[in-house]
Design an enzyme around this catalytic site. Structure first.
Site, PDB file in Angstrom:
ATOM      1  N   HIS B  30       0.837  -1.202   0.000  1.00  0.00           N
ATOM      2  CA  HIS B  30       0.000   0.000   0.000  1.00  0.00           C
ATOM      3  C   HIS B  30       0.872   1.252   0.000  1.00  0.00           C
ATOM      4  CE1 HIS B  30      -2.538  -3.237   1.520  1.00  0.00           C
ATOM      5  NE2 HIS B  30      -3.580  -2.532   1.159  1.00  0.00           N
ATOM      6  N   PRO B 119      -5.726  -4.795  11.444  1.00  0.00           N
ATOM      7  CA  PRO B 119      -7.169  -4.671  11.688  1.00  0.00           C
ATOM      8  C   PRO B 119      -7.436  -3.275  12.269  1.00  0.00           C
ATOM      9  CG  PRO B 119      -6.357  -6.792  12.454  1.00  0.00           C
ATOM     10  CD  PRO B 119      -5.144  -5.951  12.136  1.00  0.00           C
ATOM     11  N   LEU B 120      -8.105  -2.442  11.504  1.00  0.00           N
ATOM     12  CA  LEU B 120      -8.095  -1.002  11.797  1.00  0.00           C
ATOM     13  C   LEU B 120      -8.729  -0.672  13.134  1.00  0.00           C
ATOM     14  CD1 LEU B 120      -8.691   0.419   8.209  1.00  0.00           C
ATOM     15  CD2 LEU B 120      -6.559   0.274   9.495  1.00  0.00           C
ATOM     16  N   ASP B 158      -7.579   7.684   8.298  1.00  0.00           N
ATOM     17  CA  ASP B 158      -9.032   7.842   8.430  1.00  0.00           C
ATOM     18  C   ASP B 158      -9.703   6.549   8.875  1.00  0.00           C
ATOM     19  OD1 ASP B 158      -9.022  10.470   7.017  1.00  0.00           O
ATOM     20  OD2 ASP B 158      -8.451   9.222   5.311  1.00  0.00           O
ATOM     21  N   GLY B 159      -9.222   5.451   8.324  1.00  0.00           N
ATOM     22  CA  GLY B 159      -9.876   4.169   8.581  1.00  0.00           C
ATOM     23  C   GLY B 159      -9.930   3.858  10.057  1.00  0.00           C
ATOM     24  N   HIS B 263      -4.020   3.908  -3.178  1.00  0.00           N
ATOM     25  CA  HIS B 263      -4.043   3.405  -1.802  1.00  0.00           C
ATOM     26  C   HIS B 263      -3.410   2.030  -1.700  1.00  0.00           C
ATOM     27  CE1 HIS B 263      -5.610   1.680   1.893  1.00  0.00           C
ATOM     28  NE2 HIS B 263      -6.076   2.845   2.260  1.00  0.00           N
ATOM     29  N   SER B 381     -21.244  -7.766  38.784  1.00  0.00           N
ATOM     30  CA  SER B 381     -21.836  -9.022  38.328  1.00  0.00           C
ATOM     31  C   SER B 381     -20.772 -10.054  37.961  1.00  0.00           C
ATOM     32  CB  SER B 381     -22.723  -8.771  37.096  1.00  0.00           C
ATOM     33  OG  SER B 381     -23.695  -7.799  37.373  1.00  0.00           O
ATOM     34  N   GLU B 408     -16.395  -2.947  25.534  1.00  0.00           N
ATOM     35  CA  GLU B 408     -15.766  -4.266  25.614  1.00  0.00           C
ATOM     36  C   GLU B 408     -14.551  -4.389  24.691  1.00  0.00           C
ATOM     37  OE1 GLU B 408     -19.012  -3.763  25.049  1.00  0.00           O
ATOM     38  OE2 GLU B 408     -20.027  -4.569  26.812  1.00  0.00           O
ATOM     39  N   PHE B 434     -21.172 -11.143  25.469  1.00  0.00           N
ATOM     40  CA  PHE B 434     -20.522  -9.969  24.894  1.00  0.00           C
ATOM     41  C   PHE B 434     -19.060 -10.218  24.511  1.00  0.00           C
ATOM     42  CE2 PHE B 434     -24.212  -8.168  27.130  1.00  0.00           C
ATOM     43  CZ  PHE B 434     -24.883  -7.780  25.991  1.00  0.00           C
ATOM     44  N   HIS B 458     -21.766 -15.426  33.452  1.00  0.00           N
ATOM     45  CA  HIS B 458     -23.125 -15.530  32.898  1.00  0.00           C
ATOM     46  C   HIS B 458     -23.064 -16.371  31.614  1.00  0.00           C
ATOM     47  CE1 HIS B 458     -23.298 -12.277  35.741  1.00  0.00           C
ATOM     48  NE2 HIS B 458     -24.599 -12.150  35.613  1.00  0.00           N
ATOM     49  N   ASP B 466     -32.912 -12.219  31.614  1.00  0.00           N
ATOM     50  CA  ASP B 466     -32.432 -11.245  30.631  1.00  0.00           C
ATOM     51  C   ASP B 466     -32.695 -11.693  29.189  1.00  0.00           C
ATOM     52  OD1 ASP B 466     -31.703  -9.067  32.118  1.00  0.00           O
ATOM     53  OD2 ASP B 466     -29.634  -9.717  32.421  1.00  0.00           O
ATOM     54  N   HIS B 470     -29.008 -11.919  25.923  1.00  0.00           N
ATOM     55  CA  HIS B 470     -27.972 -11.991  26.953  1.00  0.00           C
ATOM     56  C   HIS B 470     -27.561 -13.420  27.297  1.00  0.00           C
ATOM     57  CE1 HIS B 470     -28.785  -7.775  27.259  1.00  0.00           C
ATOM     58  NE2 HIS B 470     -27.967  -7.602  28.271  1.00  0.00           N
TER      59      HIS B 470
END
Lengths: 646, 646
Positions: B30, B119-120, B158-159, B263, B381, B408, B434, B458, B466, B470
């Protein structure tokens, strides 16, 4: 708040008392923000929202998404009071198995719920997709405002605004000037673990201004008139989407007011009664005064019925005036596009399946005016460019080419929102490895039974030089383990056509198309129909002593390897594992004679084959052919592995 | 840029010419941003960065993370020129298999590369973690600045700024007032698919100001002095982290300058030569003028050696002055904490494994001063509260309790950064469902061989009310398919102790602890040692006709079900699938006699057992016991299933 002095305050007091009962009876739920946001939802539903409880799904209704899904008890209480088919018994069975009032809002389960929410941030991003679809539908028909012309509202708390997906969506909505989107931020100064300021002390107003939003502020969240006035002003925006910051106190009116500890724990009888008494309510549990119902029916209810009837009448006129446009609009609501996938393509020689996909999309765009999509800034690589189309923006509202920016998660969530809205058949694209970035939205699509279409290209170590950060290994198992998601990995032109046909016919869940970057030969025995079976034989005969189970780019590799073998070997293509009915019928050789072949993690192949040829480490940067050879993905190396297994 | 008139400009011209050759030879890479950012990296390395190429890993060096990892050719060219052990031959094998110059920077592969990136957005988030660890180490020792006192630099495009994880990290860094963090934004107005403004037209300055950052701006990215001056000013910040916006033109000096098409495509010989000529370079390929090397060695090189020697001398003095603190510091670098996990806990009766984990963390915090962690606003929790500890912030720099906020992904990436930095043993926590939100950072931890510790509680439908948003179903397969990640799902107190012991002893990759919300009985036959075997028998004898393979909360369920059966059944606990050496040795019954039991997706269990009892749909909202019964997870229902299998 002093005891209610007018109908509005009395209604809010009733709603607050009701939601306390709802949560107390369930012994589970989140009273904190639900209590402080009650005036907001009252002002929205009573004064502004246009929807008809008798026809909760009518197309031109305003949409409301509760991004702070944990405050579901408030939403259910308002929906009940506002006249939706949600009875007091439904409220009494809040959070119980099989009820219409689950812990977090679920679209399709509760009338008046426009999106599934709870995973924070995604409600905002879905709302952006809803607002985007609204604008696209309205902009793309003659007199389109007669088909579609409504607002999209969303309520969020601090949590949603901290999540990255929210920022992606906020930035995108600002860029696209989605002026009919209204986001209301309940700024109650507390999160589950403590004061919001422990982890979040941004100037939210400034952040939204930076992202091309209008920002309004209401100093007292109990000032119903002020909240309503702000919503009214936001509705009129002609340029930007609008954020309304409403300052509230968590757990308003309870002994724990202002304390984060009331976020997620029921108040219990004693504290609940104290709060109700503070609101001026002294009635048996689950009581709503008749005046509250009539307050809503005279405003929200009446407005909704009138709007619904006017819309339906307008539709009939529209059908007369614009029969063709009307037919297209009706077709768009059905999303029945599978029949428009061609039976063949004028492509010869080796082609990557991403190129094949690009050709199919081009053809579909010619016949489906409501098809719209784009990528996370990799349109040129995922072949999702629409030739001649300007990026959709405030000056190109009829464009179908969406530049989502480098925002995979918001892109996917927005596509979910577009499907929730209807009238647009949306798709989105990214490199397969970045399915990781949008996985939560893929899961959401599946939960919502949303037919979102995800195009993932660059599907293996054959990506080559970009190296292990960009080479998928663990992504296919991740996708295949999501309930309801169909994962298609076609081997050539015919299977890619079959994958599109099958995916577009699947209306009750999302599909992922997994496509190669590298060229693949056209195979003799593949077929469009084979895809729908999930598995079918593409090489070998009855004498076969071993069966290779391969997908995508490895199907041709398997055939080449089989041809090198002295022992007869059969090759099966498995374009979609989720569609396999009975593998033991499809493959005559027993489990012990089956070998899976896929250039990625072998995880999950144990149900299909005893032996696996795959990659259970990360990839490597190098020329694609070198990397494939390094990991043993040449016909010769595969043949050697097969011999060893025999 | 006119032909170079001074040494700095001449060096930048050489670097630009070199990276053109690097990319051209590889026929991959690039050049766009790499070319325009050359003066930025020159100014940073030449004038500011403190690091010693002879000791590329020395602890107190400044860190530099190239968040825009696709511009790796620039970084490698600078590292070569600046004196790192990266030869011209290494540059010539850019992006080739086995080289020290992979497509995107990989920590551990290339000297001078402080993080894996590409990985941006994650580079920024890791840089925040690095800066956080720097501050924590410096703040927590007497005269801590003698152990640790450096800056953290990061370069993005920017990315990165569009990705949600970046916003999470930016907001967190602002909240935590990480004033020694300097983020440089190469604003070159183009992304892969077109002008940046197609998808991104924020006021970036305003957004950062809103997030408690200082913002500096350099109008001409070719003005090396101006860039250097801005970095100098940023270094001196005493309050907030600093963003430097540098305005550049993508592909500067090439025929495609300002055009997004440069690019991601090599320039090729002709356009490359034109650009070199524009820079005033007319030399054979892969030539660097001797003056450029000496320019760097007289500045960056000299500064680094002196700093290294001064630091090493200072360390010796420090050891004399503060022997105990020094010993702790040395121990922190080794992360050897497994031996500090207790052999037992004074817990009786049924306990959830999240509570057990909380007790273990409390004990570890007493003996490991460099242990630090927190959660994404679910500390109460996930049981990751540290009693008596104030949230870490600008006024509580010695606190070990991190309030990451509802972020997260940035939390996990920051923990990766903390591990990359060293001196802190970090962990983080969230609900298992999550894990989806932070999956890309989990993968990154594994790629980096980073011993990041993830606590997920959980862990099943037993979450109850939930509801499906969840309740994890698809998360365990997602985690188990990540190469190098160890996934522990302990069944009781002993196994939770064993999981901590094993995870803390695993230094070459991340670990995930999967913990229950609900109470679980203490089992007779479980053991700490069993965890390290991955699988071991916990019930039944030689007469068994069927083997249940269970994990976590389902181990006790399996035993209860087995006790109901007339046919003798054996039960195995599988606390960590990744640690299983040979399942056929561990389980005497053959594949056809094995049944997996786990309250989640059955995907992936096919390698271990022929039959599966699991959940291949989403969960449901209801009381935990009702939901478990609904899905057939009671002793009686499991026994019935087993009878049917027999």
């Amino acid at each position: 708040m002093k005891p209610a002095t007018n109908t509005a305050e009395r209604s809010v007091a009733n709603i607050r008392a009701l939601l306390i009962d709802v949560i107390n009876k369930a012994k589970s739920g989140h009273p904190g923000m639900a209590l402080d946001a009650a005036p907001i939802l009252y002002a929205l539903y009573h004064d502004h929202l246009v929807a008809d409880p008798g026809h909760p799904d009518y197309f031109n209704r305003d949409r409301f998404i509760l991004s702070a899904g944990h405050t579901s008890a408030l939403l259910y209480s308002v929906l009940h009071t506002a006249g939706y088919a949600l009875s007091m018994d439904d409220l009494k069975s809040f959070r119980q198995l099989g009820s219409k009032t689950p812990g977090h809002p679920e679209v399709g389960v509760t009338p008046g719920v426009d999106a599934t929410s709870g995973p924070l941030g995604q409600g905002i991003a879905q709302a952006v997709g809803v607002a985007l679809a609204e604008n696209m539908v309205r902009s793309s028909y003659p007199e389109g405002e007669k088909l579609c012309n409504h607002h999209t509202y969303c309520l969020c708390g601090d949590g949603c605004l901290m999540e990255g997906v929210a920022q992606e969506a906020i930035s995108l909505a600002g860029r696209l000037r989605l002026n009919k989107l209204v986001l209301i931020y309940d700024a109650n100064l507390a999160t589950l673990d403590g004061p919001t300021s422990d982890s979040f002390d941004e100037n939210v107003k400034l952040r939204f201004l930076a992202c091309n939003w209008n920002v309004l502020e209401v100093e007292d969240g109990n000032d119903i008139k002020a909240v309503s006035k702000a919503i009214g002003k936001a509705k009129g925006s002609k340029d930007y989407p609008t954020l309304i910051i409403v300052h509230t106190k968590i757990g308003y009116g309870t002994v724990k007011e202002g304390d984060h500890s009331c976020h997620g724990a029921p108040l219990g009888k004693e504290d609940g009664d104290k709060a109700k008494s503070f609101y001026g309510i002294d009635a048996p549990e689950f009581t709503v005064e008749p005046e509250v119902y009539s307050d809503f029916s005279a405003s929200f209810g009446k407005r909704g019925v009138e709007a619904y009837e006017a819309y339906e009448a307008g539709l009939k006129e529209y059908e007369q005036a614009h029969p063709e446009a009307y037919a297209t609009f009706q077709a768009s609501l059905k999303k029945d596009a599978a029949g428009l996938v061609p039976e063949s393509l004028p492509l010869e020689g080796a082609k990557s399946t991403r190129v094949v996909s690009g050709e199919i999309l081009k053809i579909l765009h010619q016949s489906i005016p409501y098809l719209a999509g784009g990528s996370a800034d990799v349109a040129g690589s995922t072949m999702t460019n629409i030739p001649g189309e300007h990026p959709y923006d405030e000056y190109h509202r009829t464009s179908r080419d969406l530049h989502f920016g480098i925002r995979e998660f918001a892109m996917a969530a927005a596509v979910n929102g577009m499907n929730l809205h209807g009238g647009i058949l949306p798709y989105c694209a990214a490199f397969l490895v970045f399915a990781d970035y949008l996985k939560p939205a893929l899961r959401m699509a599946s939960l919502e039974k949303n037919p979102s279409l995800f195009i993932f290209t660059h599907d293996s170590i054959a990506v080559g030089e970009d190296g292990p950060t960009h080479q998928p290994i663990d992504q296919l198992p991740m996708l295949r383990s999501i309930p309801g998601l169909r994962v298609y990995r076609p081997a050539d032109v015919k299977e890619t056509l079959g994958a599109y046909k099958s995916a577009l016919a699947y209306h009750s869940g999302p599909s992922a198309l997994i496509l190669s970057r590298q060229n693949l030969p056209q195979l003799e025995a593949t077929s469009i129909e084979g895809v729908e079976q999930g598995i079918y034989q593409v090489y070998g005969d009855k004498k076969a002593k071993l069966a290779i189970l391969a997908t995508g780019s490895e199907v041709s590799l398997a055939i080449e390897a089989a041809k090198l073998m002295k022992t007869p070997v059969a090759v099966y293509s498995l374009p979609c594992l989720e569609l396999i009915q009975d593998i033991d019928k499809a493959v005559t050789l027993p489990y012990e004679k089956r070998v899976s072949l896929e250039m990625g993690s072998t995880f999950g192949w144990g149900d299909y084959a005893k032996y696996h040829i795959g990659i259970d480490t990360f990839g490597a940067s190098g020329k694609d052919k070198d990397v494939m050879a390094h990991f043993g993905f040449t016909p010769e190396a595969v043949a050697r592995r097969l011999e060893a297994i025999l």
